[in-house]
Design a protein around this motif. Structure first.
Motif, PDB file in Angstrom:
ATOM      1  N   THR A 136     142.337 125.796  29.037  1.00 62.54           N
ATOM      2  CA  THR A 136     140.885 125.774  29.267  1.00 62.54           C
ATOM      3  C   THR A 136     140.671 126.542  30.559  1.00 62.54           C
ATOM      4  OG1 THR A 136     140.657 123.623  28.196  1.00 62.54           O
ATOM      5  CG2 THR A 136     138.874 124.309  29.658  1.00 62.54           C
ATOM      6  N   THR A 137     140.064 127.700  30.446  1.00 65.60           N
ATOM      7  CA  THR A 137     139.906 128.565  31.613  1.00 65.60           C
ATOM      8  C   THR A 137     138.439 128.665  31.998  1.00 65.60           C
ATOM      9  OG1 THR A 137     141.888 129.817  31.040  1.00 65.60           O
ATOM     10  CG2 THR A 137     140.339 130.882  32.539  1.00 65.60           C
ATOM     11  N   TYR A 138     138.184 128.380  33.264  1.00 64.83           N
ATOM     12  CA  TYR A 138     136.840 128.482  33.832  1.00 64.83           C
ATOM     13  C   TYR A 138     136.733 129.809  34.573  1.00 64.83           C
ATOM     14  CZ  TYR A 138     136.283 123.598  32.662  1.00 64.83           C
ATOM     15  OH  TYR A 138     136.195 122.423  31.954  1.00 64.83           O
ATOM     16  N   VAL A 139     135.573 130.413  34.472  1.00 61.02           N
ATOM     17  CA  VAL A 139     135.317 131.719  35.064  1.00 61.02           C
ATOM     18  C   VAL A 139     134.137 131.585  36.027  1.00 61.02           C
ATOM     19  CG1 VAL A 139     134.629 134.100  34.548  1.00 61.02           C
ATOM     20  CG2 VAL A 139     136.177 132.883  33.003  1.00 61.02           C
TER      21      VAL A 139
ATOM     22  N   LEU B 132     138.441 122.256  37.571  1.00 62.65           N
ATOM     23  CA  LEU B 132     139.653 121.785  36.903  1.00 62.65           C
ATOM     24  C   LEU B 132     139.836 120.279  37.103  1.00 62.65           C
ATOM     25  CD1 LEU B 132     142.251 124.601  37.675  1.00 62.65           C
ATOM     26  CD2 LEU B 132     140.636 124.431  35.769  1.00 62.65           C
ATOM     27  N   LEU B 133     139.573 119.799  38.303  1.00 62.97           N
ATOM     28  CA  LEU B 133     139.671 118.363  38.567  1.00 62.97           C
ATOM     29  C   LEU B 133     138.666 117.587  37.717  1.00 62.97           C
ATOM     30  CD1 LEU B 133     140.147 118.396  42.443  1.00 62.97           C
ATOM     31  CD2 LEU B 133     141.846 117.755  40.738  1.00 62.97           C
ATOM     32  N   ASP B 134     137.451 118.112  37.601  1.00 68.66           N
ATOM     33  CA  ASP B 134     136.423 117.471  36.771  1.00 68.66           C
ATOM     34  C   ASP B 134     136.828 117.477  35.302  1.00 68.66           C
ATOM     35  OD1 ASP B 134     134.971 117.120  39.113  1.00 68.66           O
ATOM     36  OD2 ASP B 134     133.571 118.769  38.684  1.00 68.66           O
ATOM     37  N   ASP B 135     137.400 118.577  34.850  1.00 66.02           N
ATOM     38  CA  ASP B 135     137.874 118.684  33.469  1.00 66.02           C
ATOM     39  C   ASP B 135     138.927 117.613  33.199  1.00 66.02           C
ATOM     40  OD1 ASP B 135     140.085 119.877  31.517  1.00 66.02           O
ATOM     41  OD2 ASP B 135     138.193 120.859  30.989  1.00 66.02           O
TER      42      ASP B 135
ATOM     43  N   PRO C  99     142.173 111.892  29.486  1.00 69.45           N
ATOM     44  CA  PRO C  99     143.150 110.920  29.986  1.00 69.45           C
ATOM     45  C   PRO C  99     144.327 111.583  30.714  1.00 69.45           C
ATOM     46  CG  PRO C  99     143.468 111.243  27.639  1.00 69.45           C
ATOM     47  CD  PRO C  99     142.267 112.074  28.043  1.00 69.45           C
ATOM     48  N   VAL C 100     144.033 112.407  31.696  1.00 67.62           N
ATOM     49  CA  VAL C 100     145.072 113.085  32.473  1.00 67.62           C
ATOM     50  C   VAL C 100     145.189 112.368  33.819  1.00 67.62           C
ATOM     51  CG1 VAL C 100     145.756 115.244  33.579  1.00 67.62           C
ATOM     52  CG2 VAL C 100     144.592 115.298  31.370  1.00 67.62           C
ATOM     53  N   THR C 101     146.373 111.880  34.134  1.00 65.83           N
ATOM     54  CA  THR C 101     146.560 111.157  35.388  1.00 65.83           C
ATOM     55  C   THR C 101     147.314 111.975  36.431  1.00 65.83           C
ATOM     56  OG1 THR C 101     148.582 110.148  34.541  1.00 65.83           O
ATOM     57  CG2 THR C 101     146.528 108.897  34.268  1.00 65.83           C
ATOM     58  N   ARG C 102     147.932 113.067  35.996  1.00 65.16           N
ATOM     59  CA  ARG C 102     148.691 113.911  36.927  1.00 65.16           C
ATOM     60  C   ARG C 102     148.365 115.365  36.654  1.00 65.16           C
ATOM     61  NH1 ARG C 102     153.991 116.559  36.429  1.00 65.16           N
ATOM     62  NH2 ARG C 102     154.757 117.002  38.522  1.00 65.16           N
ATOM     63  N   LEU C 103     147.948 116.071  37.686  1.00 67.71           N
ATOM     64  CA  LEU C 103     147.771 117.509  37.609  1.00 67.71           C
ATOM     65  C   LEU C 103     148.907 118.129  38.411  1.00 67.71           C
ATOM     66  CD1 LEU C 103     144.816 116.265  37.328  1.00 67.71           C
ATOM     67  CD2 LEU C 103     144.079 118.584  37.779  1.00 67.71           C
TER      68      LEU C 103
ATOM     69  N   ARG D  76     158.485 129.460  44.206  1.00 71.70           N
ATOM     70  CA  ARG D  76     157.179 128.848  43.936  1.00 71.70           C
ATOM     71  C   ARG D  76     157.182 127.435  44.498  1.00 71.70           C
ATOM     72  NH1 ARG D  76     156.014 130.128  37.625  1.00 71.70           N
ATOM     73  NH2 ARG D  76     157.578 128.491  37.395  1.00 71.70           N
ATOM     74  N   TYR D  77     155.990 126.999  44.896  1.00 71.83           N
ATOM     75  CA  TYR D  77     155.799 125.668  45.459  1.00 71.83           C
ATOM     76  C   TYR D  77     155.289 124.746  44.360  1.00 71.83           C
ATOM     77  CZ  TYR D  77     156.139 128.372  49.708  1.00 71.83           C
ATOM     78  OH  TYR D  77     156.581 129.219  50.692  1.00 71.83           O
ATOM     79  N   LEU D  78     156.006 123.650  44.112  1.00 65.57           N
ATOM     80  CA  LEU D  78     155.614 122.703  43.081  1.00 65.57           C
ATOM     81  C   LEU D  78     154.715 121.651  43.721  1.00 65.57           C
ATOM     82  CD1 LEU D  78     159.062 122.323  41.282  1.00 65.57           C
ATOM     83  CD2 LEU D  78     157.242 123.990  40.866  1.00 65.57           C
ATOM     84  N   VAL D  79     153.484 121.579  43.223  1.00 66.32           N
ATOM     85  CA  VAL D  79     152.491 120.666  43.784  1.00 66.32           C
ATOM     86  C   VAL D  79     151.962 119.761  42.683  1.00 66.32           C
ATOM     87  CG1 VAL D  79     151.826 122.240  45.656  1.00 66.32           C
ATOM     88  CG2 VAL D  79     150.591 122.330  43.479  1.00 66.32           C
ATOM     89  N   GLU D  80     151.506 118.577  43.090  1.00 64.68           N
ATOM     90  CA  GLU D  80     150.929 117.651  42.124  1.00 64.68           C
ATOM     91  C   GLU D  80     149.793 116.867  42.759  1.00 64.68           C
ATOM     92  OE1 GLU D  80     153.789 114.766  40.760  1.00 64.68           O
ATOM     93  OE2 GLU D  80     154.186 114.042  42.783  1.00 64.68           O
ATOM     94  N   TYR D  81     148.933 116.400  41.888  1.00 67.83           N
ATOM     95  CA  TYR D  81     147.792 115.571  42.274  1.00 67.83           C
ATOM     96  C   TYR D  81     147.806 114.384  41.330  1.00 67.83           C
ATOM     97  CZ  TYR D  81     142.875 114.240  42.937  1.00 67.83           C
ATOM     98  OH  TYR D  81     141.716 113.571  43.193  1.00 67.83           O
ATOM     99  N   LEU D  82     147.889 113.189  41.890  1.00 65.63           N
ATOM    100  CA  LEU D  82     147.921 111.985  41.073  1.00 65.63           C
ATOM    101  C   LEU D  82     146.556 111.318  41.103  1.00 65.63           C
ATOM    102  CD1 LEU D  82     151.363 110.639  42.316  1.00 65.63           C
ATOM    103  CD2 LEU D  82     150.895 111.884  40.205  1.00 65.63           C
ATOM    104  N   ALA D  83     145.990 111.087  39.928  1.00 68.98           N
ATOM    105  CA  ALA D  83     144.708 110.414  39.838  1.00 68.98           C
ATOM    106  C   ALA D  83     144.867 108.976  40.312  1.00 68.98           C
ATOM    107  CB  ALA D  83     144.199 110.451  38.404  1.00 68.98           C
TER     108      ALA D  83
END
Length: 159
Positions: free
Chosen positions: A56-59, A100-103, A108-112, A146-153
């Motif tokens: 899902t790509t936002y422009v 993307l965070l709003d999407d 039901p996504v708990t980890r980005l 590359r830097y591996l990053v995550e965001y936990l809901a």
């Protein structure tokens, strides 16, 4: 500024934005060979089409055209965050990452998570993503870190 979903007719402009931004700003953080190799990905429009449309790509657009894009997969993998080279540091990346965070929040996504470059690491950290590792990858015979990053809901279990 308008944020909308991608359209098939955007492909060429998105590829040009991607390539131009990498070529313009890559040398600040990467070698010439790394920069050229990274930018060359946009030249294969079949691969680039999958890169854009298999997520899902936002422009982001304004009166000058497309000024950025960001994509997220259904599993929370952030596939892309790119801002046109002449529009960096104007809040466009932040608007796209918020989309993307709003999407993800609507699903039901708990980890980005993402593989951040030197370009995007600061943006991810600004939004509360944490760096949990680095990885070395090979793209067309050229090594990249590359830097591996995550965001936990909220309510997620940390690794």
């Amino acid at each position: 500024m308008n944020i909308r979903l991608d359209e098939e007719s955007d492909l060429a402009e998105l590829a040009a934005l991607y390539q131009h931004t990498v070529l313009q700003h890559g040398p600040q953080h990467y070698s010439l060979v790394q920069t050229q190799t990274w930018a060359s990905f946009a030249e294969n429009l079949d691969l680039f089409r999958h890169f854009i449309f298999d997520a899902t790509t936002y422009v982001a657009t304004d009166e000058t055209g497309i000024v950025g894009f960001a994509g997220i997969e259904i599993n929370g993998h952030i596939r892309s965050t790119y801002v046109r080279g002449d529009r960096l540091h104007q809040g466009i990346g932040s608007m796209l990452l918020q989309a993307l965070l709003d999407d993800a929040a609507a699903k039901p996504v708990t980890r980005l998570y993402a593989e951040a470059s030197e370009f995007s690491l600061g943006l991810f950290q600004k939004f509360g993503f944490r760096l949990y590792d680095t990885e070395a990858v090979d793209f067309n015979g050229v090594a990249f870190t590359r830097y591996l990053v995550e965001y936990l809901a909220e309510g997620s279990v940390e690794r």
